[in-house]
Write an enzyme that holds these catalytic residues in place. Structure first.
Site, PDB file in Angstrom:
ATOM      1  N   SER A  62       0.848  -1.186   0.000  1.00  0.00           N
ATOM      2  CA  SER A  62       0.000   0.000   0.000  1.00  0.00           C
ATOM      3  C   SER A  62       0.884   1.235   0.000  1.00  0.00           C
ATOM      4  O   SER A  62       1.966   1.238   0.602  1.00  0.00           O
ATOM      5  CB  SER A  62      -0.883   0.006   1.245  1.00  0.00           C
ATOM      6  OG  SER A  62      -1.364   1.294   1.515  1.00  0.00           O
ATOM      7  N   LYS A  63       0.424   2.287  -0.665  1.00  0.00           N
ATOM      8  CA  LYS A  63       1.199   3.529  -0.684  1.00  0.00           C
ATOM      9  C   LYS A  63       1.292   4.148   0.707  1.00  0.00           C
ATOM     10  O   LYS A  63       2.114   5.018   0.943  1.00  0.00           O
ATOM     11  CB  LYS A  63       0.586   4.525  -1.674  1.00  0.00           C
ATOM     12  CG  LYS A  63       0.777   4.089  -3.126  1.00  0.00           C
ATOM     13  CD  LYS A  63       0.217   5.087  -4.113  1.00  0.00           C
ATOM     14  CE  LYS A  63       0.413   4.579  -5.545  1.00  0.00           C
ATOM     15  NZ  LYS A  63      -0.135   5.493  -6.556  1.00  0.00           N
ATOM     16  N   ARG A  64       0.450   3.692   1.624  1.00  0.00           N
ATOM     17  CA  ARG A  64       0.490   4.194   3.009  1.00  0.00           C
ATOM     18  C   ARG A  64       1.416   3.354   3.894  1.00  0.00           C
ATOM     19  O   ARG A  64       1.592   3.668   5.064  1.00  0.00           O
ATOM     20  CB  ARG A  64      -0.919   4.211   3.591  1.00  0.00           C
ATOM     21  CG  ARG A  64      -1.852   5.196   2.911  1.00  0.00           C
ATOM     22  CD  ARG A  64      -3.227   5.210   3.561  1.00  0.00           C
ATOM     23  NE  ARG A  64      -3.921   3.941   3.379  1.00  0.00           N
ATOM     24  CZ  ARG A  64      -4.599   3.603   2.289  1.00  0.00           C
ATOM     25  NH1 ARG A  64      -4.667   4.445   1.281  1.00  0.00           N
ATOM     26  NH2 ARG A  64      -5.211   2.436   2.186  1.00  0.00           N
TER      27      ARG A  64
END
Length: 484
Positions: A250-252
């Site tokens: 995830s980009k997070r």
């Protein structure tokens, strides 16, 4: 043989996008074909100013070069979707005229409500066929209300579409699971699934290599190819990149550095990133893991791309960059380290030749140890900070019984030096050994800890030389006087 990478200008170049661009580039070059970069900027609400230029700058930094694109032009331009709206309109009008698409006057709110009702009934959400057949009277009424229609594609009933994926094999989709879909929004801007077909066909793209998340889009695109009477390209969908826990990245997820710009800023080398990325899902066979770009181009083929997800191994990324850093010219690595030392406030913006030469020697001390150049700051802090910070192991050394005797002898012999260099420092350590009878760790660790605050480090004589005689004496005397 023509491949393309078509990013949306919605942010920084992600490691997943960079891998997709790399695989397209490698495949095209291996086959003697052409690689195109096209900007898919129709989602105006998400576009970030200058994001496309930044993405292309980072692709070039990685060594990925294209034959046609928004920045250099080419015979199949324009290469930005928002510059191609007139082209799309022609084909939308064709599908409307042939009854393969239709105007839908339902508002977004109405379509969303319909979707919620379907979900509540346990049905697969889809645009219902009731929107297909608007009577002239209804259309007139809608237009009087000021409704602006979207254009929907009419999905064929009970048809099977087969994707012969070059990586995943045969994948089958049935249209009974799908509803009609939007191909042009009320503002006249086409949706992704429509624009991508027009672009790929008119730009004569032969192979579409993209991420697995696009596999579900492929049947809709095949329908549009079929409706327009065009031959589709060959498709290849790359498996996901997982984090080290085996979950979709995830980009997070802050456990992994995910954007190429971040690697660049931290002082990674493009050759190392390319080498690492190509092994995220591709294997050349054998045990070798280090490849230059020209070697990868010669070896690359889609039949060695894995169907299974690749795991992003941060330790391997760091190991690989360290491998490349160790083999680079010292001056290049020094140039990469200097901005990090300046940002930390350790050195001034403009360096004298003498100061640069000193910094160069410090970098040389740590070049073999660094995984990336930003690490020079914590590694070399001992040369720039006035206050010595003792780690736990160092504090234990300060309590060793032989320490005062060793340090007093060291101060005496070092103070007597007329010439200060690594050879004379080594000679001093031998004198201390003779005088005190202490050798090995019992000798070297007290000197290192008192001078640097660390129980372990790089070559002791070089470290003491780069610290400078005055600073070493001051630190050692402080330990003798105050303990730490």
């Amino acid at each position: 043989m023509r491949t393309r990478y078509a990013p949306s200008p919605t942010g920084h170049l992600h490691i997943g996008g960079a891998r997709t661009a790399l695989f397209n580039y490698l495949f095209a070059k291996h086959m003697g074909g052409e690689f195109i970069v096209r900007i898919e900027d129709t989602d105006q609400t998400r576009n970030v100013e200058n994001a496309d230029e930044e993405q292309m700058k980072n692709l070039k930094w990685l060594g990925i070069q294209w034959d046609e694109g928004a920045d250099i032009g080419g015979p199949y331009g324009p290469y930005r979707q928002m510059d191609r709206l007139d082209i799309y309109r022609k084909y939308i009008d064709q599908l409307l005229a042939e009854g393969k698409a239709y105007y839908c006057y339902a508002t977004k709110e109405e379509l969303d409500a319909e979707r919620e009702e379907q979900i509540a009934r346990g049905e697969t959400p889809r645009i219902s066929e009731k929107h297909r057949n608007v009577t002239p009277e209804q259309r007139e009424q809608y237009e009087r209300e000021g409704r602006v229609p979207s254009v929907h594609f009419k999905v064929p009933d009970d048809k099977v579409y087969v994707v012969n994926d070059l990586i995943r094999g045969q994948v089958t989709f049935e249209t009974k699971e799908m509803g009609d879909f939007v191909i042009c929004r009320p503002d006249g801007i086409p949706t992704y699934n429509f624009a991508v077909v027009i672009d790929d066909h008119l730009m004569e793209i032969s192979h579409v290599i993209r991420g697995e998340e696009h596999l579900s889009n492929t049947p809709r695109q095949l329908m549009i190819y079929e409706a327009l009477g065009w031959e589709p390209p060959q498709f290849a969908h790359l498996a996901l990149i997982l984090n080290q826990e085996g979950k979709k990245m995830s980009k997070r997820d802050e456990s992994i550095i995910q954007f190429i710009e971040q690697y660049r800023e931290l002082g990674f080398l493009p050759e190392a990133i390319v080498n690492f990325m190509v092994l995220l899902g591709w294997s050349p066979g054998g045990e070798e893991e280090i490849f230059a770009m020209e070697d990868i181009i010669k070896l690359f083929s889609l039949d060695r791309v894995s169907k299974s997800p690749a795991v992003f191994d941060t330790a391997k990324m760091n190991w690989m960059n360290n491998y490349y850093l160790k083999r680079q010219p010292l001056d290049l690595i020094t140039d990469m380290c200097i901005p990090h030392l300046q940002k930390a406030g350790f050195i001034e913006e403009t360096l004298s030749e003498e100061k640069r030469a000193w910094v160069r020697e410090i970098v040389a001390l740590y070049q073999e140890q660094m995984s990336y150049c930003a690490q020079i700051v914590p590694l070399a802090a001992l040369f720039f900070l006035d206050e010595v910070v003792y780690d736990e192991e160092a504090k234990a050394v300060l309590k060793e019984p032989q320490l005062p005797e060793v340090l007093e002898s060291f101060v005496k012999h070092l103070s007597a030096l007329n010439e200060y260099n690594t050879d004379t420092i080594k000679a001093v350590l031998k004198e201390v050994q003779k005088e005190t009878g202490h050798k090995g760790k019992a000798l070297f660790m007290p000197v290192r800890v008192a001078s640097t605050g660390q129980a372990h480090g790089r070559d002791l004589a070089v470290t003491l030389y780069l610290l400078g005689k005055d600073k070493v004496l001051e630190r050692v005397k402080r330990v003798l006087t105050h303990g730490e």
